[in-house]
Design an enzyme around this catalytic site. Structure first.
Site, short mmCIF file in Angstrom:
data_model
loop_
_atom_site.label_atom_id
_atom_site.label_comp_id
_atom_site.label_asym_id
_atom_site.label_seq_id
_atom_site.Cartn_x
_atom_site.Cartn_y
_atom_site.Cartn_z
N THR A 157 -9.24 -3.85 23.66
CA THR A 157 -9.25 -4.39 22.23
C THR A 157 -7.95 -5.30 22.39
O THR A 157 -6.92 -4.98 22.55
CB THR A 157 -9.37 -3.60 21.11
OG1 THR A 157 -10.43 -2.68 21.29
CG2 THR A 157 -9.39 -4.57 19.86
N GLU A 364 -11.69 4.77 20.06
CA GLU A 364 -10.63 5.91 20.08
C GLU A 364 -11.15 7.19 19.95
O GLU A 364 -10.62 7.93 19.23
CB GLU A 364 -9.63 5.36 18.68
CG GLU A 364 -8.74 4.21 19.23
CD GLU A 364 -7.61 3.84 18.16
OE1 GLU A 364 -7.00 5.03 17.95
OE2 GLU A 364 -7.32 2.81 17.94
#
Length: 399
Positions: A157, A364
């Site tokens: 990201t 995550e």
């Protein structure tokens, strides 16, 4: 619930809310449509002195805590989940340096992240090792006065927007997770390339790319910290610290979706009265409010525990991530339902919240993996507790 936050945290929250209303909300739909990076918002965050607030003061930051970072992410995500993660991923990328970098590395890289002059990304996941973060195939081989990195990273990201990358690769594959090391790689390093951009369902304004390392030579000073083999532990500590940020993104998305649902149902007329006047609608909105506030307080509790330096925060961080992100998906889905047919159309903003929310359950650490973390923690606790329970079952009175 501002009264439960300290004065400085309230100040960060107020600044972030102002940035959200002035600079994020007006462009959120267009950023989602075009996939352009929110540079104008980054400029506003720099102007409001909100970039890199988590960096220690000695490296130019505010020395703010994870809670402070969370309230900023939450406010930004009320208008756009993509902007929320564009901000939060700079914490994810820089926490490895804050937690494990040498003094020289901290002084070299952290000040530019604090000012927003440079953005940073986090390179851990690979095609074959997403949830199984210990099975790294990227390799870093010691060669003279440096290392040669070869391999690929997936789901990075902020990748094309960043200038600095914390990258994890194995320096000793025979040792498994204990053979993983972390490196700081700069964008213009020969042999390092930004690969294809993923076409995403949500958070579309944030570039998510593959990273490719082909005979990428970095100096010994690029090794994070002062020894090999500390990479996996550094990554896990980083994720414990960063997961409340994802949870805060989810809380912001849920809050923003509920606000739109309240506005729409109070204005929409059916059967001669507002949709909000029906008890069925009120119950849906009540459940949203309950779930959001419960999620918010769990996120804040996890963040406070990390800021206080309490041990064994992994379980709390995982709990906050699971509960808040599941809440976001549930609330945004119900908000789409309350909009009826319009909720399924891009003419209204609510469908974007649902698309943005889904990724929070995945990145995550998937929520399934978070439940594994929580379950293992409870198992260890049960084992430790067993030795302290001296009262046997037969000593309890029979009914």
């Amino acid at each position: 619930m501002k009264e439960l936050l300290g004065a400085k945290t309230q100040e960060y929250q107020a600044k972030a809310r102002e940035v959200t209303e002035k600079y994020v909300r007006p462009v959120a739909a267009e950023l989602d449509r075009t996939g352009e990076y929110p540079w104008s918002v980054i400029a506003a965050l720099k102007e409001y002195d909100l970039m890199g607030i988590w960096v220690p003061k000695e490296y130019g930051g505010h020395g703010a805590g994870v809670l402070d970072m969370c309230v900023v992410v939450e406010q930004l995500s009320r208008a756009c989940g993509g902007v929320g993660v564009a901000y939060a991923v700079n914490a994810l990328g820089s926490f490895p340096i804050v937690l494990g970098g040498t003094e020289e590395q901290k002084r070299r890289y952290l000040p530019a992240i604090t000012t927003g002059e440079k953005l940073i990304a986090f390179g851990l996941s690979e095609k074959a090792s997403g949830s199984d973060a210990g099975s790294l195939r990227a390799r870093a081989v010691k060669d003279g006065d440096g290392y040669v990195i070869d391999g690929d990273k997936k789901w990075t990201t902020n990748a094309n927007a960043a200038s600095i990358y914390t990258v994890y690769a194995s320096t000793n594959p025979d040792r498994g997770t204990r053979g993983a090391s972390a490196f700081i790689v700069e964008k213009d390093t020969p042999g390092f390339e930004i690969g294809k951009r993923e076409q995403l369902m949500g958070i579309r304004c944030v570039p998510v790319h593959e990273l490719h390392f082909k005979n990428c030579r970095v100096p010994s000073s690029a090794l994070l910290g002062d020894k090999e083999g500390a990479g996996f532990a550094n990554a896990m500590m980083t994720l414990d610290r960063a997961r409340p940020g994802v949870a805060a993104q989810a809380v912001g998305l849920a809050q923003g979706a509920m606000e739109w649902a309240i506005r729409y149902t109070s204005e929409r007329q059916q059967f001669g009265q507002s949709v909000m006047s029906f008890q069925a609608t009120q119950f849906m909105l009540a459940d949203m409010a309950i779930q959001i506030e419960a999620a918010r307080q769990l996120v804040y509790t996890a963040a406070r525990a990390i800021d206080a330096g309490l041990p064994n925060v992994s379980r709390l961080a995982a709990m906050s991530k699971v509960f808040a992100t599941d809440t976001a998906m549930r609330v945004t889905t119900d908000a789409v339902q309350l909009f009826g047919g319009y909720g399924y159309c891009q003419d209204y903003p609510i469908e974007k919240y649902m698309r943005d929310a889904k990724i929070t359950q995945i990145y995550e650490g998937t929520n399934q993996i978070q439940r594994v973390v929580i379950g293992r923690s409870l198992t260890r606790e049960a084992g430790a507790m067993a030795g302290h329970l001296t009262v046997k079952v037969e000593h309890f009175p029979k009914s």
